[in-house]
Scaffold this active site. Structure first.
Site, mmCIF file in Angstrom:
data_model
loop_
_atom_site.group_PDB
_atom_site.id
_atom_site.type_symbol
_atom_site.label_atom_id
_atom_site.label_comp_id
_atom_site.label_asym_id
_atom_site.label_seq_id
_atom_site.Cartn_x
_atom_site.Cartn_y
_atom_site.Cartn_z
ATOM 1 N N GLY A 260 -3.009 -11.405 1.247
ATOM 2 C CA GLY A 260 -3.297 -11.319 2.719
ATOM 3 C C GLY A 260 -4.919 -11.617 2.106
ATOM 4 N N GLY A 261 -6.158 -10.920 1.742
ATOM 5 C CA GLY A 261 -7.895 -10.685 0.954
ATOM 6 C C GLY A 261 -8.076 -9.957 1.310
ATOM 7 N N GLY B 35 -6.928 -1.785 -11.927
ATOM 8 C CA GLY B 35 -7.029 -2.973 -11.167
ATOM 9 C C GLY B 35 -7.735 -3.270 -10.467
ATOM 10 N N SER C 208 -8.322 -2.685 1.629
ATOM 11 C CA SER C 208 -8.062 -2.010 0.352
ATOM 12 C C SER C 208 -8.663 -2.809 -0.551
ATOM 13 C CB SER C 208 -6.332 -2.564 0.258
ATOM 14 O OG SER C 208 -6.090 -3.742 0.125
ATOM 15 N N ARG D 92 -0.657 -2.017 12.015
ATOM 16 C CA ARG D 92 0.416 -1.815 10.276
ATOM 17 C C ARG D 92 2.323 -0.761 11.730
ATOM 18 N NH1 ARG D 92 -1.073 -3.536 5.010
ATOM 19 N NH2 ARG D 92 -1.725 -5.431 5.421
ATOM 20 N N HIS E 238 4.674 -1.471 5.473
ATOM 21 C CA HIS E 238 4.344 -2.657 5.451
ATOM 22 C C HIS E 238 5.272 -3.769 6.438
ATOM 23 C CE1 HIS E 238 2.734 -7.467 5.312
ATOM 24 N NE2 HIS E 238 2.322 -7.025 4.914
ATOM 25 N N HIS F 222 4.364 0.507 1.361
ATOM 26 C CA HIS F 222 3.703 -0.471 0.727
ATOM 27 C C HIS F 222 2.385 0.344 0.236
ATOM 28 C CE1 HIS F 222 1.233 -4.282 0.766
ATOM 29 N NE2 HIS F 222 0.148 -3.828 1.710
ATOM 30 N N ALA G 101 -1.843 -8.434 -4.341
ATOM 31 C CA ALA G 101 -2.483 -8.182 -2.698
ATOM 32 C C ALA G 101 -1.998 -9.597 -2.342
ATOM 33 C CB ALA G 101 -3.752 -7.676 -3.082
ATOM 34 N N ASP H 296 0.579 8.767 -10.032
ATOM 35 C CA ASP H 296 0.096 9.933 -11.266
ATOM 36 C C ASP H 296 -1.188 10.498 -11.322
ATOM 37 O OD1 ASP H 296 2.062 8.186 -12.446
ATOM 38 O OD2 ASP H 296 1.176 7.435 -13.976
#
Length: 567
Positions: free
Chosen positions: A56-57, A21, A379, A280, A232, A339, A54, A211
């Site tokens: 939102g931004g 990622g 994030s 959140r 979320h 989330h 993802a 992991d």
């Protein structure tokens, strides 16, 4: 306990990145630019990451009407007393350079009518500082740009063990279609994402099986803040739906959508000054409370007043249409789902853990940025900034010996995933209490005692009678599933231990039997494995108990401290 295995392949690298990622690929690219030999191990394909989903931004300080201190303040307020302010400032300060590097790589962000990067606002933010791509497909654009960098990635490979020696990391044992292998390396980055598969409903992909948490604990590192699982608040609800569910980005509320119940009444009115744009954890608790009050399993998001909904949110529109909904005319049924893990492997803001040569970045890490509740869109920011720093920091391991001379795999308890998810969803979800946590722990421990604790190779033989008769692909898939179930089992035990120890409500950890925050618990709870491999609450060697669990590396040592009132 460990057991010997037959090694079918070997490799060597200056850095092994586990996970494909944003954090892992950013680190790999940076290390490569510094001349390091890099190998990325990825369980799935090029887009099988949480980054890909993802919406939102990226939260990054805007050039006007914003500041680093404002972003820091918003982050620390959301973190409910457990953020490390220096770490927050350090990571936030690196945001603009990290985004610039991503743009140089080819990432394209949405522009406003003035030709400048468009920005939106999300829950917990005091201003519009969230940049986005493709409307609501920011993660997919970030993943595309990083994949295009052409980094060496071994797909379909899972790490079983990080091997250490007197000088720290020495290598990684992994499994792929070629069988068990070893990569000799002095540096390993854990960038494995989250733990969403602990729960029946999650926004995470199927590979989010904790992991990295297990690998770090087995290697002797500490984890902290795992009790803070962010649910979320607005995930698309469909009757009977399980597994990864599409989320309805916070940006939808940022553009004016409102949360209502079946009677059309506001869900968050009077709950928080920011209403539907509260942090959140606040919104998730409000939804959970309203669902309990009404005896329903979802509420609604009303975005019918948003002009250009389809153009601004094409991914969300597609998800809604797949469920038979048109967000321009229909209310969107939503409910909270697992989330994001706010805690993880304890690191400093450069990704270093307490084990020399072992790094962690992205969702798997606990840098001090998120505290008890992650601020929206921090994030991707963290993955970019810390990932780049890890890529530069591995140069410090270049001259360390890196040879694995004894090859063993770990014997570990494994609980069936469906049973584990049922227990965690029932008793360790948005709202928890002592009785439920005790019940979850007891059920999990009984299941652990019943588990065979067999080696990966034994499990496939037991299932087939002859591993040679199984295709390499099926054998690898079974071995990876065993690794994942072992990691989930260990992580569930750690999370339940931490949640039971935190006898208060703080951030996204809510105890109905302890509804208030306790100032005496305004610190992180570090957990390591004892000599028998059992999770144990204890500080890292040489590190103080409390919020400060790793080296304090402020971006600007002379910057003034924030004065923030927290419980």
């Amino acid at each position: 306990m460990t057991a010997p295995v037959s090694i079918e392949w070997e490799a060597a690298a200056d850095l092994v990145v586990i996970g494909g990622g944003v954090a892992g690929l950013t680190a790999a690219r940076t290390a490569s630019l510094h001349g390091a030999r890099v190998l990325v191990l990825s369980k799935g394909g090029p887009t099988d990451t949480s980054t890909q989903y993802a919406q939102g931004g990226i939260a990054v300080v805007a050039p006007q009407e914003d500041s680093i201190e404002s972003h820091v303040l918003d982050t620390v307020e959301a973190g409910a007393g457990l953020c490390e302010v220096e770490a927050v400032r350090s990571i936030v300060s690196g945001g603009q350079d990290a985004v610039a590097a991503l743009t140089d790589l080819g990432a394209v962000f949405d522009l406003g009518r003035d030709g400048q990067i468009s920005r939106t606002r999300e829950g917990g933010h005091s201003t519009r500082r969230i940049i986005h791509a493709g409307g609501d497909a920011t993660g997919a654009e970030v993943q595309r740009a990083l994949n295009a960098a052409g980094l060496p990635v071994l797909f379909g490979a899972a790490a079983c063990e990080v091997v250490t020696g007197p000088t720290g990391v020495r290598g990684v044992i992994a499994v792929s279609e070629r069988g068990f292998g070893v990569v000799h390396t002095p540096a390993v980055l854990l960038a494995t994402g989250g733990l969403g598969q602990l729960y029946a409903l999650s926004t995470n992909p199927s590979g989010a099986t904790a992991d990295g948490i297990a690998l770090a604990l087995w290697a002797g590192a500490a984890v902290a803040d795992l009790e803070f699982v962010q649910f979320h608040p607005t995930v698309l609800y469909t009757p009977g739906g399980t597994g990864r569910r599409p989320l309805i980005s916070e940006a939808v509320r940022g553009e004016g959508a409102i949360l209502v119940d079946s009677a059309g009444d506001s869900v968050t009115a009077g709950v928080h000054p920011r209403g539907d744009l509260a942090p959140r954890d606040v919104v998730s608790r409000a939804i959970a409370a309203r669902m309990r009050e009404l005896g329903t399993d979802h509420v609604y998001l009303d975005g019918r007043a948003i002009d250009g909904f389809v153009e601004r949110f094409p991914t969300i529109t597609a998800s809604c249409r797949a469920a038979g909904l048109d967000p321009r005319v229909d209310l969107i049924p939503v409910a909270p789902a697992a989330h994001y893990q706010c805690g993880g492997v304890v690191t400093d803001p450069h990704g270093r853990t307490g084990v020399p040569g072992l790094y962690a970045a992205g969702e798997v890490a606990r840098t001090g940025l998120h505290g008890a509740n992650r601020l929206a869109s921090n994030s991707l920011l963290e993955g970019l900034v810390v990932g780049e720093r890890v890529g530069a920091a591995v140069a410090e391991r270049r001259d360390m010996p890196a040879e694995v001379t004894e090859i063993r795999t770990r014997t570990m308890p494994r609980v069936a995933r469906a049973a584990l998810q049922q227990v965690m969803t029932a008793h360790a979800s948005v709202v928890r209490d002592r009785d439920g946590l005790d019940e979850a722990n007891a059920r999990l421990e009984r299941a652990v005692l019943r588990s065979m604790s067999t080696r990966f190779t034994q499990s496939i033989r037991n299932a087939t009678g002859d591993s040679a008769a199984v295709s390499p692909e099926a054998l690898a898939a079974q071995r990876i599933a065993d690794i994942e179930d072992g990691a989930l089992t260990l992580t569930a035990r750690v999370l339940l231990l931490a949640a039971a120890a935190r006898t208060e409500s703080r951030g996204c950890h809510t105890r109905s039997d302890h509804p208030a925050s306790d100032p005496a618990l305004r610190h992180s709870i570090p957990i390591r494995l004892d000599s028998d491999g059992h999770p144990d609450v204890r500080p890292m060697a040489g590190a103080p108990e409390g919020p400060l669990l790793a080296t304090r590396l402020a971006a600007d040592p002379d910057a003034p401290e924030l004065s923030i009132a927290v419980p």
